[in-house]
Design an enzyme around this catalytic site. Sequence first.
Site, mmCIF file in Angstrom:
data_model
loop_
_atom_site.group_PDB
_atom_site.id
_atom_site.type_symbol
_atom_site.label_atom_id
_atom_site.label_comp_id
_atom_site.label_asym_id
_atom_site.label_seq_id
_atom_site.Cartn_x
_atom_site.Cartn_y
_atom_site.Cartn_z
ATOM 1 N N TYR A 1 1.360 -1.433 -0.394
ATOM 2 C CA TYR A 1 0.187 -0.304 0.014
ATOM 3 C C TYR A 1 1.528 0.941 -0.274
ATOM 4 C CZ TYR A 1 -4.650 -1.823 1.001
ATOM 5 O OH TYR A 1 -5.657 -3.235 0.766
ATOM 6 N N LYS B 1 2.872 -15.008 2.578
ATOM 7 C CA LYS B 1 3.624 -16.231 1.194
ATOM 8 C C LYS B 1 5.126 -16.615 1.355
ATOM 9 C CE LYS B 1 1.781 -18.175 -2.705
ATOM 10 N NZ LYS B 1 0.769 -18.843 -2.757
ATOM 11 N N ASP C 1 -2.881 -18.374 0.393
ATOM 12 C CA ASP C 1 -4.229 -18.773 -0.698
ATOM 13 C C ASP C 1 -3.917 -20.228 0.918
ATOM 14 O OD1 ASP C 1 -1.392 -20.691 -0.194
ATOM 15 O OD2 ASP C 1 -1.534 -20.997 -2.358
ATOM 16 N N ASP D 1 -6.611 -6.959 4.160
ATOM 17 C CA ASP D 1 -7.392 -6.259 3.698
ATOM 18 C C ASP D 1 -8.231 -7.508 2.534
ATOM 19 O OD1 ASP D 1 -8.884 -4.563 2.000
ATOM 20 O OD2 ASP D 1 -7.523 -4.989 0.563
ATOM 21 N N ASP E 1 -11.837 -9.020 3.858
ATOM 22 C CA ASP E 1 -13.701 -9.272 3.455
ATOM 23 C C ASP E 1 -14.180 -10.834 3.551
ATOM 24 O OD1 ASP E 1 -13.343 -6.599 2.818
ATOM 25 O OD2 ASP E 1 -14.782 -6.534 1.061
HETATM 26 C C1 IPM Z 1 -10.295 -1.644 4.160
HETATM 27 C C2 IPM Z 1 -10.419 -0.659 2.407
HETATM 28 C C3 IPM Z 1 -9.330 0.201 2.376
HETATM 29 C C4 IPM Z 1 -8.541 -0.937 1.837
HETATM 30 C C5 IPM Z 1 -9.725 1.044 0.741
HETATM 31 C C6 IPM Z 1 -11.183 1.846 0.923
HETATM 32 C C7 IPM Z 1 -8.123 1.861 0.007
HETATM 33 O O1 IPM Z 1 -11.191 -1.602 1.621
HETATM 34 O O2 IPM Z 1 -10.256 -0.574 4.720
HETATM 35 O O3 IPM Z 1 -10.272 -1.994 4.365
HETATM 36 O O4 IPM Z 1 -7.697 -1.282 1.109
HETATM 37 O O5 IPM Z 1 -7.436 -0.526 3.273
HETATM 38 MG MG MG Z 2 -10.830 -3.576 2.744
#
Ligand code: IPM
Ligand code: MG
Length: 382
Positions: free
Chosen positions: A149, A196, A228, A252, A256
């Site tokens: 990032y 990884k 993975d 990240d 999710d």
């Molecule tokens: C998160 C989001 C952010 C990230 C984006 C919006 C930049 O996906 O906080 O997980 O990737 O960190």
């Molecule tokens: Mg995210």
Amino acid sequence: MNYSIAVVPGDGIGPEVTAPALEVLDAFGDAYGIVFKYVELEAGGKAIDSTGEPLPKETLETAKQCDALLLGAVGGPRWETLPGRLRPERALLGLRAGLGVFANLRPAVLLPQLRSACPVKDEALIAGNSEGKPGFDLLIVRELTGGIYFGERGRSADGNSAWDTETYSRAEIERVLRTGFAAAASRRKKLCVVDKANVLESSRLWREVAQEAAKDHPDIETSYLYVDNAAMQLIRAPGQFDVIVTSNLFGDILSDEASVLTGSIGMLASASLGSPTDPLAKNGRPMGMYEPIHGSAPDIAGQDIANPLAAILSTAMLLRYSFGLEKEAAAVEAAVNAVLDAGLRTRDIASRGSGGATEKIVGTKAMGEAVLKALETAPAAI
Ligand code: IPM
Ligand code: MG
């Protein structure tokens, strides 16, 4: 007691979910004589519209002076065509880096009330769970201010190739591991490092540093997984995990994935913490930035259907980590539990199968009000 909280409602559903979260904080303030002073700040799309940049200097500087930062969400299709450095997401990265909040805690728990909103079978929810019951309670500790990032990036002169680089220093890995080990010590004493290392040199450094750190924590069962495999294990048997520590990008993605298992991304809160010895630390507590992980959801913004629970649960984390108000944090969590017990659901967490009959679908505001009521009618909990 007096606390100042920087508030960035942001874009999309951000303002709608932030409002009930602040009402929850105020409920404590009124009842216990704590004064929360909110300093509303602009960042993301809204700031681009009014100042031309996603993170105005004043926003960051003011946030640094406050005791904590609560953020709704930033971003939306309106700003998607802007070049990378001018996109709303830059505001998030700038705040994270500027506030030095390198450890991002993302808890993912399957609440029994939301079992039917979770898409995996009982079989998977029982596998790996030491209690033999369907469920999981895990914490992803994501490194937040380093890695790809923030690494060097660019494009070749002809525009036909591009690169982003994953760079980690020993110190960056050590400090986030420290947060992970501390969290594991107060939980089920298991920590899984996800990397990884079979391919990436930076991951090999992660593993090396983790193996050294693990020696200092013999009471914690430390394990290692390639990302993975970890992605697969999360679906196959989420109950096997307690604390997962991983890099910015892997965290990240995995968070999710974990959110879907909880029933909805609308349920996941997060805390991003710095170091207690950092100059921005307040009263010996690390600087903290708190946000729901769901993002701005522009498609449902302004319709009073977004789930405010992740934002409300983020205030619970704020009370806990920034102010040390553990009982109050637990009371917010209990209030959320109570409204779910009562059958209230925003659309995203409504039952997929049976059980729908006992549920009542409500909007953002009604859900927020129900949590407030649950807090007020259970003062003993506070
Ligand atoms: C998160 C989001 C952010 C990230 C984006 C919006 C930049 O996906 O906080 O997980 O990737 O960190
Ligand atoms: Mg995210």
